[in-house]
Structures are given as C-alpha cells and as structure tokens.
Design a protein around this motif. Structure first.
Motif, PDB file in Angstrom:
ATOM      1  N   GLY A   1      13.028 -72.444 -68.069  1.00 47.68           N
ATOM      2  CA  GLY A   1      11.759 -72.407 -67.840  1.00 47.68           C
ATOM      3  C   GLY A   1      11.775 -72.544 -66.291  1.00 47.68           C
ATOM      4  N   TYR A   2      12.446 -73.221 -65.692  1.00 47.05           N
ATOM      5  CA  TYR A   2      12.576 -73.262 -64.217  1.00 47.05           C
ATOM      6  C   TYR A   2      13.264 -72.009 -63.574  1.00 47.05           C
ATOM      7  CZ  TYR A   2      11.314 -78.314 -64.703  1.00 47.05           C
ATOM      8  OH  TYR A   2      10.761 -79.462 -64.742  1.00 47.05           O
ATOM      9  N   TRP A   3      14.143 -71.695 -64.118  1.00 47.09           N
ATOM     10  CA  TRP A   3      14.973 -70.501 -63.882  1.00 47.09           C
ATOM     11  C   TRP A   3      14.054 -69.205 -63.806  1.00 47.09           C
ATOM     12  CZ3 TRP A   3      16.408 -65.376 -64.497  1.00 47.09           C
ATOM     13  CH2 TRP A   3      17.230 -65.101 -63.886  1.00 47.09           C
ATOM     14  N   TYR A   4      12.971 -69.019 -64.890  1.00 49.91           N
ATOM     15  CA  TYR A   4      12.088 -68.189 -64.931  1.00 49.91           C
ATOM     16  C   TYR A   4      11.076 -68.173 -63.895  1.00 49.91           C
ATOM     17  CZ  TYR A   4       8.359 -65.126 -66.672  1.00 49.91           C
ATOM     18  OH  TYR A   4       7.435 -64.002 -66.815  1.00 49.91           O
ATOM     19  N   PHE A   5      10.532 -69.306 -63.542  1.00 52.06           N
ATOM     20  CA  PHE A   5       9.714 -69.641 -62.438  1.00 52.06           C
ATOM     21  C   PHE A   5      10.068 -69.360 -61.142  1.00 52.06           C
ATOM     22  CE2 PHE A   5       7.557 -72.340 -59.357  1.00 52.06           C
ATOM     23  CZ  PHE A   5       6.245 -71.908 -59.587  1.00 52.06           C
ATOM     24  N   SER A   6      11.449 -69.671 -60.931  1.00 56.46           N
ATOM     25  CA  SER A   6      12.068 -69.296 -59.685  1.00 56.46           C
ATOM     26  C   SER A   6      12.296 -67.685 -59.586  1.00 56.46           C
ATOM     27  CB  SER A   6      13.331 -70.250 -59.797  1.00 56.46           C
ATOM     28  OG  SER A   6      14.031 -69.890 -58.487  1.00 56.46           O
ATOM     29  N   PHE A   7      12.709 -67.231 -60.609  1.00 57.64           N
ATOM     30  CA  PHE A   7      12.645 -65.704 -60.544  1.00 57.64           C
ATOM     31  C   PHE A   7      11.245 -64.965 -60.125  1.00 57.64           C
ATOM     32  CE2 PHE A   7      12.576 -61.819 -62.899  1.00 57.64           C
ATOM     33  CZ  PHE A   7      13.797 -61.229 -62.236  1.00 57.64           C
ATOM     34  N   ARG A   8      10.383 -65.711 -60.883  1.00 58.38           N
ATOM     35  CA  ARG A   8       9.042 -65.011 -60.786  1.00 58.38           C
ATOM     36  C   ARG A   8       8.350 -65.197 -58.979  1.00 58.38           C
ATOM     37  NH1 ARG A   8       4.981 -67.509 -64.193  1.00 58.38           N
ATOM     38  NH2 ARG A   8       3.647 -66.352 -62.760  1.00 58.38           N
ATOM     39  N   VAL A   9       8.897 -66.502 -58.460  1.00 63.72           N
ATOM     40  CA  VAL A   9       8.757 -66.568 -57.187  1.00 63.72           C
ATOM     41  C   VAL A   9       9.357 -65.682 -56.087  1.00 63.72           C
ATOM     42  CG1 VAL A   9       8.516 -68.331 -55.185  1.00 63.72           C
ATOM     43  CG2 VAL A   9       7.800 -68.978 -57.549  1.00 63.72           C
ATOM     44  N   PHE A  10      10.682 -65.734 -56.516  1.00 65.19           N
ATOM     45  CA  PHE A  10      11.752 -64.828 -55.536  1.00 65.19           C
ATOM     46  C   PHE A  10      11.109 -63.521 -55.576  1.00 65.19           C
ATOM     47  CE2 PHE A  10      15.673 -62.606 -54.840  1.00 65.19           C
ATOM     48  CZ  PHE A  10      16.185 -63.154 -53.982  1.00 65.19           C
ATOM     49  N   PHE A  11      10.637 -63.043 -56.515  1.00 63.00           N
ATOM     50  CA  PHE A  11      10.255 -61.288 -56.801  1.00 63.00           C
ATOM     51  C   PHE A  11       8.585 -61.288 -56.469  1.00 63.00           C
ATOM     52  CE2 PHE A  11      14.159 -61.035 -58.843  1.00 63.00           C
ATOM     53  CZ  PHE A  11      14.923 -60.015 -57.927  1.00 63.00           C
ATOM     54  N   ALA A  12       7.903 -62.564 -55.929  1.00 59.20           N
ATOM     55  CA  ALA A  12       6.581 -62.413 -55.542  1.00 59.20           C
ATOM     56  C   ALA A  12       5.518 -62.374 -56.699  1.00 59.20           C
ATOM     57  CB  ALA A  12       6.430 -61.484 -54.415  1.00 59.20           C
ATOM     58  N   GLN A  13       6.016 -62.726 -57.955  1.00 58.25           N
ATOM     59  CA  GLN A  13       4.928 -62.721 -59.079  1.00 58.25           C
ATOM     60  C   GLN A  13       4.541 -64.285 -59.261  1.00 58.25           C
ATOM     61  OE1 GLN A  13       7.397 -60.919 -62.057  1.00 58.25           O
ATOM     62  NE2 GLN A  13       7.155 -58.695 -61.151  1.00 58.25           N
ATOM     63  N   GLY A  14       5.319 -65.271 -58.681  1.00 59.09           N
ATOM     64  CA  GLY A  14       5.091 -66.451 -59.057  1.00 59.09           C
ATOM     65  C   GLY A  14       3.829 -67.458 -58.389  1.00 59.09           C
ATOM     66  N   PHE A  15       3.327 -66.693 -57.423  1.00 54.38           N
ATOM     67  CA  PHE A  15       2.172 -67.197 -56.742  1.00 54.38           C
ATOM     68  C   PHE A  15       1.003 -67.443 -57.656  1.00 54.38           C
ATOM     69  CE2 PHE A  15       4.744 -65.826 -53.119  1.00 54.38           C
ATOM     70  CZ  PHE A  15       5.138 -66.992 -52.806  1.00 54.38           C
ATOM     71  N   THR A  16       0.265 -68.331 -57.443  1.00 57.54           N
ATOM     72  CA  THR A  16      -0.806 -68.577 -58.486  1.00 57.54           C
ATOM     73  C   THR A  16      -2.146 -68.675 -57.697  1.00 57.54           C
ATOM     74  OG1 THR A  16      -0.589 -71.029 -58.672  1.00 57.54           O
ATOM     75  CG2 THR A  16       0.470 -69.513 -60.462  1.00 57.54           C
ATOM     76  N   GLY A  17      -3.223 -68.802 -58.373  1.00 54.36           N
ATOM     77  CA  GLY A  17      -4.407 -68.909 -57.700  1.00 54.36           C
ATOM     78  C   GLY A  17      -4.928 -70.544 -57.106  1.00 54.36           C
ATOM     79  N   HIS A  18      -4.252 -71.401 -57.768  1.00 52.66           N
ATOM     80  CA  HIS A  18      -4.486 -72.706 -57.197  1.00 52.66           C
ATOM     81  C   HIS A  18      -3.478 -72.977 -56.111  1.00 52.66           C
ATOM     82  CE1 HIS A  18      -1.203 -73.511 -60.149  1.00 52.66           C
ATOM     83  NE2 HIS A  18      -1.126 -74.527 -59.332  1.00 52.66           N
ATOM     84  N   LEU A  19      -3.786 -73.853 -55.157  1.00 55.04           N
ATOM     85  CA  LEU A  19      -2.913 -74.236 -54.091  1.00 55.04           C
ATOM     86  C   LEU A  19      -1.770 -75.657 -54.653  1.00 55.04           C
ATOM     87  CD1 LEU A  19      -2.302 -73.484 -51.093  1.00 55.04           C
ATOM     88  CD2 LEU A  19      -3.751 -75.290 -50.430  1.00 55.04           C
ATOM     89  N   PRO A  20      -0.471 -75.270 -54.551  1.00 45.66           N
ATOM     90  CA  PRO A  20       0.211 -76.202 -54.792  1.00 45.66           C
ATOM     91  C   PRO A  20       0.657 -77.126 -53.734  1.00 45.66           C
ATOM     92  CG  PRO A  20       1.733 -74.361 -54.301  1.00 45.66           C
ATOM     93  CD  PRO A  20       0.045 -73.900 -54.284  1.00 45.66           C
ATOM     94  N   PRO A  21       1.264 -78.409 -54.143  1.00 47.05           N
ATOM     95  CA  PRO A  21       1.313 -79.385 -52.828  1.00 47.05           C
ATOM     96  C   PRO A  21       1.992 -78.837 -51.750  1.00 47.05           C
ATOM     97  CG  PRO A  21       1.735 -80.532 -54.768  1.00 47.05           C
ATOM     98  CD  PRO A  21       1.535 -78.975 -55.171  1.00 47.05           C
ATOM     99  N   LEU A  22       1.838 -79.260 -50.610  1.00 44.36           N
ATOM    100  CA  LEU A  22       2.395 -78.717 -49.272  1.00 44.36           C
ATOM    101  C   LEU A  22       3.960 -78.534 -49.388  1.00 44.36           C
ATOM    102  CD1 LEU A  22       2.016 -77.309 -46.518  1.00 44.36           C
ATOM    103  CD2 LEU A  22       2.207 -79.865 -45.673  1.00 44.36           C
ATOM    104  N   GLY A  23       4.764 -79.447 -49.764  1.00 50.59           N
ATOM    105  CA  GLY A  23       6.213 -79.263 -50.154  1.00 50.59           C
ATOM    106  C   GLY A  23       6.627 -78.291 -50.933  1.00 50.59           C
ATOM    107  N   GLN A  24       5.788 -78.220 -52.031  1.00 56.32           N
ATOM    108  CA  GLN A  24       6.343 -77.033 -53.006  1.00 56.32           C
ATOM    109  C   GLN A  24       5.839 -75.655 -52.609  1.00 56.32           C
ATOM    110  OE1 GLN A  24       4.388 -78.014 -56.804  1.00 56.32           O
ATOM    111  NE2 GLN A  24       5.186 -75.600 -57.768  1.00 56.32           N
ATOM    112  N   LEU A  25       4.868 -75.766 -51.704  1.00 51.83           N
ATOM    113  CA  LEU A  25       4.179 -74.310 -51.174  1.00 51.83           C
ATOM    114  C   LEU A  25       5.277 -73.987 -50.281  1.00 51.83           C
ATOM    115  CD1 LEU A  25       2.181 -72.246 -50.807  1.00 51.83           C
ATOM    116  CD2 LEU A  25       1.192 -73.552 -49.114  1.00 51.83           C
TER     117      LEU A  25
END
Length: 151
Positions: free
Chosen positions: A100-124
């Motif tokens: 699950g974490y790998w899939y999330f990381s894959f989506r962020v790596f290829f610019a699909q993982g950004f969501t509408g809500h703002l995550p905490p600053l460190g995670q952002l």
C-alpha cells in the motif's frame, strides 16, 4: 581519440559503435579526472570526478534506459519505506502493508498522488522532494529512450 572516433562513426551512420566509442571516452575521462584529483587533493579537482561517477551510475555512460528504470524503482521503494516509518497515516484505506505504501509512493513519484487536502508540512516536503526526483528521472528516461531509438 575516442571523441574523434565517435564523431566519425556517427557521421557514417553507425550509431551502435559510436555509442561504444562514447562509453570508452567517458571511462577515459573519469580516469583522467581521478588522476587530476589524486595529484592535487583539493575540492576543485574532486567535484568534476564525483559528477562523472554520479552520471555514470545513473545512465551507465551511454544510452541505457534500463539503468534509469532501476533507479526509479529503487527510489520509489525507498520512499515507500520512508512513508511507512515517518508517515504511517498515508496508506490508502486500511492497507497498511508495504504494498500500500509502495503504491502511494508510485503515485506521488509520477505526480498522481497529490490530493485536494493539504498534508502536514513534513509530509508535503517529502512528497514534493519525491515528485521532483520523479520528474527529473522520468524526463531523463524519455530523453534516453528517444535518443536510443533515433539512431
């Protein structure tokens, strides 16, 4: 010598052998940079040699898109480990296994993982860093594949 050989082979239309000549030219260049650093032993001579090693590790000197793909998978996997350790709430739904974490990381790596809500600053910051590396490596992969297929 290898530079002139590469240019002559490229003019003749022999792309494969010109890439081999470029590889040997880069290996010779790296050896030359190392010897210059070994003689002087200060930072001005060290940085070009380290740059040469980094580029050699990323692309293998020549057109080897497989090297870039391996680096991309490695960075996605390392980022997934980082999400597991530092941001355990990023796993989609109840999926808290590594996949699950790998899939999330894959989506962020290829610019699909950004969501509408703002995550905490460190995670952002972590996501923006991963996305930036992804953007650079994907552009290098596209350039490498197109250059390899063109000759």
């Amino acid at each position: 010598l290898f530079g002139a050989l590469r240019k002559n082979l490229q003019r003749q239309g022999n792309g494969r052998k010109s890439r081999a000549a470029e590889y040997y030219m880069r290996v010779w260049e790296r050896r030359h940079l190392y010897l210059r650093w070994a003689k002087k032993r200060h930072w001005e001579a060290l940085l070009p040699w380290l740059r040469s090693i980094l580029i050699g590790a990323l692309t293998g000197y020549g057109e080897r898109p497989v090297y870039l793909a391996i680096w991309m998978l490695l960075l996605i996997s390392l980022a997934a480990r980082g999400y597991m350790k530092w941001f355990p709430s990023t796993a989609p739904g109840a999926e808290t296994r590594y996949l699950g974490y790998w899939y999330f990381s894959f989506r962020v790596f290829f610019a699909q993982g950004f969501t509408g809500h703002l995550p905490p600053l460190g995670q952002l910051a972590y996501q923006v860093g991963e996305f930036s590396l992804g953007l650079i490596l994907v552009s290098m992969l596209i350039a490498s594949v197109s250059r390899k297929l063109s000759s």
